[in-house]
Motif scaffolding. Sequence first.
Motif, PDB file in Angstrom:
ATOM      1  N   VAL A 105       0.851  -1.204   0.000  1.00 16.54           N
ATOM      2  CA  VAL A 105       0.000   0.000   0.000  1.00 16.54           C
ATOM      3  C   VAL A 105       0.882   1.247   0.000  1.00 16.54           C
ATOM      4  CG1 VAL A 105      -1.731   1.351   1.265  1.00 16.54           C
ATOM      5  CG2 VAL A 105      -1.933  -1.139   1.196  1.00 16.54           C
ATOM      6  N   LYS A 106       1.901   1.246   0.887  1.00 11.35           N
ATOM      7  CA  LYS A 106       2.787   2.412   0.974  1.00 11.35           C
ATOM      8  C   LYS A 106       3.474   2.707  -0.355  1.00 11.35           C
ATOM      9  CE  LYS A 106       4.200   2.581   5.848  1.00 11.35           C
ATOM     10  NZ  LYS A 106       5.273   2.138   6.781  1.00 11.35           N
ATOM     11  N   LYS A 107       3.899   1.623  -1.040  1.00 10.74           N
ATOM     12  CA  LYS A 107       4.607   1.804  -2.320  1.00 10.74           C
ATOM     13  C   LYS A 107       3.637   2.040  -3.479  1.00 10.74           C
ATOM     14  CE  LYS A 107       7.253  -1.947  -1.596  1.00 10.74           C
ATOM     15  NZ  LYS A 107       8.112  -3.087  -1.964  1.00 10.74           N
ATOM     16  N   GLY A 108       2.326   1.980  -3.182  1.00  7.08           N
ATOM     17  CA  GLY A 108       1.338   2.218  -4.241  1.00  7.08           C
ATOM     18  C   GLY A 108       1.235   1.078  -5.247  1.00  7.08           C
TER      19      GLY A 108
END
Lengths: 287, 287
Positions: B257-260
């Motif tokens: 999620v953080k890295k998209g």
Amino acid sequence: MTNVFVIGLGLIGGSFALDIRSVYEETEIYGVDTNDNHLAQALELGLIDKKARLEDVEKADIVIVAVPVNTSLKLLPEVLDLVRDDAVVFDAGSTKSLICEAVAGHPKRRNFLAAHPIAGTEFSGPSAALTGLYTNKVNIICEVEKTAFKLQEKALKLFTDIGMRIRYMDPASHDRHIAYVSHLSHISSFMLGKTVIEKEKNERDIFDMAGSGFESTVRLAKSSPAMWAPIFEQNKANVVETLEEYIANLQQFLDLVKKGEFEAIYSEMENTNRIKEILKGINVPTP
Amino acid sequence: MTNVFVIGLGLIGGSFALDIRSVYEETEIYGVDTNDNHLAQALELGLIDKKARLEDVEKADIVIVAVPVNTSLKLLPEVLDLVRDDAVVFDAGSTKSLICEAVAGHPKRRNFLAAHPIAGTEFSGPSAALTGLYTNKVNIICEVEKTAFKLQEKALKLFTDIGMRIRYMDPASHDRHIAYVSHLSHISSFMLGKTVIEKEKNERDIFDMAGSGFESTVRLAKSSPAMWAPIFEQNKANVVETLEEYIANLQQFLDLVKKGEFEAIYSEMENTNRIKEILKGINVPTP
């Protein structure tokens, strides 16, 4: 005769069609969907009266946009371009900030009402549509002041006629709260399913040992990735925050187990037992 | 007349009492509980015919020990000390290794059958007892060869008469598997409840936004700490392993999620969707 257009004939759109038909006699329900099978199925199941194309929304009095939230960003402005001045368009997306941004500058912004009905099941597609899905459920409305008064009235009458309770909230608060009480539950469930499935590769018969508790916690892992990946994307910052807090709590619990501090574990569970009182306030559907 | 003793009149013991009464007419059911209120309640609810003391188990043909697993370790040898040679004693605990160890050297080991009925709800106490709780549920039997043949027969007849399906397993395998499909679900649910309750301190009305998905994933957080803390303690090594795997999966999801990387997230969810097929095999109670 009221012309209702339902764009996206899945669980959410299909259930709106069923409920609207059951309360309004003089209604023609048109269905729009990029998936021809879903369109045919919706007609066959009696969810809609007629198939339609997007361009036909110029005939609509009410338009329900019930598509994945990434599709909504592009579709809502197109729908607004096409509708008459007295038509109301509402969405049903699980995120609200980017949806509201997507229509913020649209000349027909006042024809749009941002909505999130808190209702659903883990199933998808037209066959998942349920009569009464929205009865006693909360519908969260965002930026209500940006919708023309008469059109607010029209949409809110529809919501209350099908039995919904209305709550007003700003988009940022909606997205922050919903990450805790919905998005996190889905991630927790998907990862629980993953953890157990990974194990099951090597160990047969494990699922004969699974009871209703496992079923309950892992139920949401049946949910549609096409619906949920865009939700997590649009609500990224809040999802990251909630997930970090959840992981920290699990890590702390793990540390207590490792250290053998079972009295502290008892207290953790006892403190969380008050979820009983909280859950009493939640209306559970009987699908 | 068969004398059945139920020691521990909670959900599990009480439901055995109800089911045994419904299939066996010529039975006297005696209740033993250290909690006098529970004992009185069990009599009032008709779960048992008579209150009894532990010493009375010398009259028993069948003894069901349905107490928290830490209490079982101490209580099972005491019960075995007291029972007649033709009495069968079985437990219903969620852990099996330490239970089997606790009676391993007992002179009446052959009077004991180690059992784990995969059935229950999140509620506890005599009022939580349900008729038919065990219908179509799996009962896992460990070390069956260590029970006298005639007593195996007596207990297994009872289980099948009340509708249970029997599975045999060694205690270590039981404890390893059950950590994945039961103990982990409870921890995941408790920590989900904790994460959301912590948030709710500051943010009012959040639970108005919670739907059935939240309810489902957090239901087990209503469970009894007195039952569950000892289970986690007795199954510590397996609980640590499963919880570490779960946290690693959540951490990996968080990183995506953080890295998209939402395509990877889509795949994660799609792969886990096959839990649908797996869950079809699980029998869900209708309490």
